[in-house]
Design an enzyme around this catalytic site. Structure first.
Site, PDB file in Angstrom:
ATOM      1  N   ARG A   1      53.595  50.519  17.677  1.00  0.00           N
ATOM      2  CA  ARG A   1      52.774  50.734  16.482  1.00  0.00           C
ATOM      3  C   ARG A   1      53.369  50.251  15.175  1.00  0.00           C
ATOM      4  O   ARG A   1      52.670  50.131  14.169  1.00  0.00           O
ATOM      5  CB  ARG A   1      52.447  52.232  16.362  1.00  0.00           C
ATOM      6  CG  ARG A   1      51.325  52.645  17.277  1.00  0.00           C
ATOM      7  CD  ARG A   1      51.283  54.137  17.396  1.00  0.00           C
ATOM      8  NE  ARG A   1      52.563  54.601  17.937  1.00  0.00           N
ATOM      9  CZ  ARG A   1      52.883  55.870  18.128  1.00  0.00           C
ATOM     10  NH1 ARG A   1      52.038  56.798  17.794  1.00  0.00           N
ATOM     11  NH2 ARG A   1      54.048  56.188  18.638  1.00  0.00           N
TER      12      ARG A   1
ATOM     13  N   ARG B   1      61.146  49.913  22.892  1.00  0.00           N
ATOM     14  CA  ARG B   1      59.889  50.017  22.132  1.00  0.00           C
ATOM     15  C   ARG B   1      59.745  48.873  21.126  1.00  0.00           C
ATOM     16  O   ARG B   1      59.310  49.099  19.988  1.00  0.00           O
ATOM     17  CB  ARG B   1      59.814  51.360  21.391  1.00  0.00           C
ATOM     18  CG  ARG B   1      59.771  52.573  22.289  1.00  0.00           C
ATOM     19  CD  ARG B   1      58.416  52.714  22.931  1.00  0.00           C
ATOM     20  NE  ARG B   1      58.321  53.910  23.732  1.00  0.00           N
ATOM     21  CZ  ARG B   1      57.778  55.043  23.326  1.00  0.00           C
ATOM     22  NH1 ARG B   1      57.253  55.141  22.141  1.00  0.00           N
ATOM     23  NH2 ARG B   1      57.726  56.072  24.143  1.00  0.00           N
TER      24      ARG B   1
ATOM     25  N   ARG C   1      45.211  47.735  19.239  1.00  0.00           N
ATOM     26  CA  ARG C   1      44.983  49.132  19.627  1.00  0.00           C
ATOM     27  C   ARG C   1      43.740  49.735  18.969  1.00  0.00           C
ATOM     28  O   ARG C   1      43.193  50.718  19.461  1.00  0.00           O
ATOM     29  CB  ARG C   1      46.216  49.966  19.250  1.00  0.00           C
ATOM     30  CG  ARG C   1      47.215  50.110  20.367  1.00  0.00           C
ATOM     31  CD  ARG C   1      46.756  51.068  21.463  1.00  0.00           C
ATOM     32  NE  ARG C   1      46.976  52.462  21.120  1.00  0.00           N
ATOM     33  CZ  ARG C   1      46.039  53.356  20.939  1.00  0.00           C
ATOM     34  NH1 ARG C   1      44.769  53.009  21.031  1.00  0.00           N
ATOM     35  NH2 ARG C   1      46.325  54.604  20.679  1.00  0.00           N
TER      36      ARG C   1
ATOM     37  N   ASP D   1      54.197  52.182  30.567  1.00  0.00           N
ATOM     38  CA  ASP D   1      54.680  53.494  30.149  1.00  0.00           C
ATOM     39  C   ASP D   1      55.259  54.234  31.343  1.00  0.00           C
ATOM     40  O   ASP D   1      54.815  54.015  32.479  1.00  0.00           O
ATOM     41  CB  ASP D   1      53.552  54.322  29.519  1.00  0.00           C
ATOM     42  CG  ASP D   1      54.116  55.470  28.702  1.00  0.00           C
ATOM     43  OD1 ASP D   1      54.646  55.227  27.607  1.00  0.00           O
ATOM     44  OD2 ASP D   1      54.069  56.608  29.186  1.00  0.00           O
TER      45      ASP D   1
ATOM     46  N   TYR E   1      57.767  66.033  32.075  1.00  0.00           N
ATOM     47  CA  TYR E   1      56.388  65.854  31.580  1.00  0.00           C
ATOM     48  C   TYR E   1      55.389  66.526  32.509  1.00  0.00           C
ATOM     49  O   TYR E   1      54.403  67.137  32.069  1.00  0.00           O
ATOM     50  CB  TYR E   1      56.056  64.364  31.436  1.00  0.00           C
ATOM     51  CG  TYR E   1      56.585  63.756  30.164  1.00  0.00           C
ATOM     52  CD1 TYR E   1      55.937  63.951  28.953  1.00  0.00           C
ATOM     53  CD2 TYR E   1      57.748  63.005  30.175  1.00  0.00           C
ATOM     54  CE1 TYR E   1      56.432  63.403  27.782  1.00  0.00           C
ATOM     55  CE2 TYR E   1      58.251  62.446  28.999  1.00  0.00           C
ATOM     56  CZ  TYR E   1      57.594  62.655  27.810  1.00  0.00           C
ATOM     57  OH  TYR E   1      58.083  62.120  26.657  1.00  0.00           O
TER      58      TYR E   1
HETATM   59  O1  CP3 Z   1      59.845  49.215  24.997  1.00  0.00           O
HETATM   60  C1  CP3 Z   1      58.704  48.693  24.964  1.00  0.00           C
HETATM   61  O2  CP3 Z   1      58.273  48.079  23.981  1.00  0.00           O
HETATM   62  C2  CP3 Z   1      57.858  48.722  26.220  1.00  0.00           C
HETATM   63  C3  CP3 Z   1      56.884  49.708  26.280  1.00  0.00           C
HETATM   64  C4  CP3 Z   1      57.217  51.186  26.462  1.00  0.00           C
HETATM   65  C5  CP3 Z   1      56.293  52.178  26.077  1.00  0.00           C
HETATM   66  N1  CP3 Z   1      56.731  53.373  26.540  1.00  0.00           N
HETATM   67  C6  CP3 Z   1      55.054  51.931  25.343  1.00  0.00           C
HETATM   68  C7  CP3 Z   1      54.401  53.038  24.616  1.00  0.00           C
HETATM   69  C8  CP3 Z   1      58.281  51.818  27.095  1.00  0.00           C
HETATM   70  C9  CP3 Z   1      59.561  51.219  27.673  1.00  0.00           C
HETATM   71  C10 CP3 Z   1      57.960  53.211  27.150  1.00  0.00           C
HETATM   72  C11 CP3 Z   1      58.804  54.210  27.817  1.00  0.00           C
HETATM   73  C12 CP3 Z   1      58.534  55.633  27.552  1.00  0.00           C
HETATM   74  N2  CP3 Z   1      57.328  56.268  27.473  1.00  0.00           N
HETATM   75  C13 CP3 Z   1      59.551  56.611  27.435  1.00  0.00           C
HETATM   76  C14 CP3 Z   1      61.013  56.355  27.553  1.00  0.00           C
HETATM   77  C15 CP3 Z   1      61.551  55.816  26.278  1.00  0.00           C
HETATM   78  C16 CP3 Z   1      61.732  56.876  25.222  1.00  0.00           C
HETATM   79  O3  CP3 Z   1      61.086  56.702  24.168  1.00  0.00           O
HETATM   80  O4  CP3 Z   1      62.450  57.811  25.458  1.00  0.00           O
HETATM   81  C17 CP3 Z   1      58.911  57.846  27.234  1.00  0.00           C
HETATM   82  C18 CP3 Z   1      59.594  59.190  27.035  1.00  0.00           C
HETATM   83  C19 CP3 Z   1      57.511  57.620  27.271  1.00  0.00           C
HETATM   84  C20 CP3 Z   1      56.423  58.619  27.167  1.00  0.00           C
HETATM   85  C21 CP3 Z   1      55.564  58.369  25.991  1.00  0.00           C
HETATM   86  N3  CP3 Z   1      54.623  57.354  25.923  1.00  0.00           N
HETATM   87  C22 CP3 Z   1      55.502  59.102  24.798  1.00  0.00           C
HETATM   88  C23 CP3 Z   1      56.353  60.301  24.468  1.00  0.00           C
HETATM   89  C24 CP3 Z   1      54.508  58.514  24.008  1.00  0.00           C
HETATM   90  C25 CP3 Z   1      53.975  59.020  22.699  1.00  0.00           C
HETATM   91  C26 CP3 Z   1      54.947  58.925  21.609  1.00  0.00           C
HETATM   92  C27 CP3 Z   1      54.949  57.564  21.031  1.00  0.00           C
HETATM   93  O5  CP3 Z   1      56.029  57.012  20.785  1.00  0.00           O
HETATM   94  O6  CP3 Z   1      53.865  57.039  20.798  1.00  0.00           O
HETATM   95  C28 CP3 Z   1      54.008  57.381  24.718  1.00  0.00           C
HETATM   96  C29 CP3 Z   1      52.985  56.423  24.268  1.00  0.00           C
HETATM   97  C30 CP3 Z   1      53.449  55.013  24.120  1.00  0.00           C
HETATM   98  N4  CP3 Z   1      54.205  54.340  25.032  1.00  0.00           N
HETATM   99  C31 CP3 Z   1      53.139  54.116  23.043  1.00  0.00           C
HETATM  100  C32 CP3 Z   1      53.710  52.881  23.368  1.00  0.00           C
HETATM  101  C33 CP3 Z   1      53.606  51.601  22.586  1.00  0.00           C
HETATM  102  C34 CP3 Z   1      52.270  54.438  21.847  1.00  0.00           C
HETATM  103  C35 CP3 Z   1      50.859  54.418  22.272  1.00  0.00           C
HETATM  104  C36 CP3 Z   1      49.909  54.202  21.133  1.00  0.00           C
HETATM  105  O7  CP3 Z   1      49.493  55.185  20.492  1.00  0.00           O
HETATM  106  O8  CP3 Z   1      49.541  53.041  20.884  1.00  0.00           O
END
Ligand code: CP3
Length: 360
Positions: free
Chosen positions: A46, A42, A55, A91, A168
């Site tokens: 944000r 990540r 965003r 994602d 999920y």
């Molecule tokens: O690592 C990186 O920078 C690359 C991008 C990336 C995202 N999601 C972007 C994202 C990666 C590798 C993921 C993987 C992901 N997504 C996982 C596995 C990693 C982990 O955290 O365990 C999981 C479980 C998800 C599912 C997911 N997507 C959740 C639970 C959420 C909401 C919670 C949160 O952290 O915002 C997302 C949304 C998400 N994925 C955002 C980003 C940048 C935030 C979206 C936003 O509101 O702008």
């Protein structure tokens, strides 16, 4: 000829791309490196102002589905942080849309699936995924990000591992105790295995496609696997993971990541992966001893980044000291960067890891 050299059409040796000798890929291969490579799960998100600005104009799904914007987000993060690898901006849940699931990212809540899979009939109605058609925008994002990155920086492609993705699908979003997922697993075990096989087939094509599009490494996120007992992992997950790893055709290293999974690490390692992700709950040194010959990635607690720089350095040094003398460590957090993390602390962490680990 080294294994990273490639043959051209006339049987001659082509020069290896610069990324082949990067610290990150060397560490994946357990080769010695001049310093410890570091990147952060990540790392684009944000906590960065540039990301929040973008965003405010585009939805998260649009961001993922526009290769030009996904590239911009990742390149900005990589340049600001000075990390040793980039990961595509995407994602793990995008693969659910072409299965027929109604995916929405709700501000403040996270991902929501409006039609959760709760019955055998729901599972039977899911569609087979052909990533070359429905997820082509991800392959385009891989190509565009690869083209925009300097050649010495490797690009990581990724997918969610089948259990985490299934959780999920069945819960309809995130969960605390995975009650519906486990209920489905225990009550409809045959349909469970069919569902895991469907996700596995899609994931294999998806990951192979990302490698073909230009990713130098792949990561499988089994973020929520830690909710299972070793016995349940063995019965309900292990065969699918083993099959998934065996079906990856690309010759690129694969990182196998989970959290809360200290009791499952040996089984996960046996299932597959060149690099094992270690979350922040395990002791790096003794865990690595138990795992034996493998590369590892981790394992700083993401919350440490909220502490003063001295504490960040102290905690990072503890990790580097535990590794000293061993090849194959990629510094990372034990889980993703949290939204309110101070960017300056992240930049200082990357600098510190580089300086502290540089061998003179
Ligand atoms: O690592 C990186 O920078 C690359 C991008 C990336 C995202 N999601 C972007 C994202 C990666 C590798 C993921 C993987 C992901 N997504 C996982 C596995 C990693 C982990 O955290 O365990 C999981 C479980 C998800 C599912 C997911 N997507 C959740 C639970 C959420 C909401 C919670 C949160 O952290 O915002 C997302 C949304 C998400 N994925 C955002 C980003 C940048 C935030 C979206 C936003 O509101 O702008």
């Amino acid at each position: 000829m080294t294994e990273v050299d490639q043959m051209d059409n006339n049987g001659g040796t082509m020069v290896s791309p610069a990324w082949a000798e990067s610290a990150f890929l060397k560490a994946c291969r357990c080769e010695p490196t001049d310093y410890t490579p570091v990147w952060l799960m990540r790392q684009a998100g944000r906590y960065m102002k540039e990301y929040r600005d973008l965003r405010s104009k585009v939805s998260f799904l649009d961001l993922c589905q526009r290769p030009d914007l996904a590239t911009e987000v990742m390149i900005t993060a990589v340049e600001r942080l000075g990390v040793d690898a980039a990961i595509i901006f995407s994602d793990i849940l995008l693969i659910l849309q072409p299965m027929g699931m109604d995916l929405e990212y709700v501000a403040g809540t996270g991902p929501v699936l409006h039609n959760p899979v709760r019955t055998v009939d729901h599972a039977k109605a899911l569609m087979e995924v052909e990533p070359a058609e429905s997820l082509n925008y991800v392959f385009e994002a891989v190509k565009a990000t690869r083209a925009a990155l300097p050649p010495h920086l490797p690009l990581i492609g990724f997918a969610g591992a089948p259990f985490t993705v299934a959780s999920y699908m069945i819960e309809g979003g995130g969960s605390k105790n995975y009650r519906y997922t486990k209920q489905f697993m225990y009550c409809y075990s045959s349909a469970w295995h069919d569902l895991m096989a469907l996700i596995t087939r899609a994931t294999v094509k998806y990951l192979n496609g990302q490698a073909t599009a230009g990713a130098q490494a792949l990561q499988l996120f089994d973020s929520w696997i830690g909710c299972l007992s070793p016995a349940d992992y063995q019965t309900f997950v292990f065969p699918h993971m083993q099959h998934l790893f065996a079906s990856l055709s690309a010759d690129v290293p694969v990182i196998h990541f989970g959290t809360g999974n200290a009791t499952l690490l040996k089984q996960q390692r046996e299932a597959g992966g060149d690099v094992i992700g270690l979350d922040f709950r395990v002791d790096l040194s003794s865990t690595w001893d138990q795992l034996g010959e493998t590369a590892v990635q981790g394992n700083l607690d993401p919350c440490v980044l909220f502490a003063d720089p001295e504490v960040i350095q102290q905690k990072s040094k503890l990790i580097l000291d535990q590794v000293r003398g061993r090849n194959g460590h990629i510094f990372n957090l034990g889980h993703g960067v949290l939204p309110e993390t101070p960017v300056d602390h992240v930049i200082e962490l990357v600098d510190y890891v580089h300086n502290q680990s540089t061998k003179n």
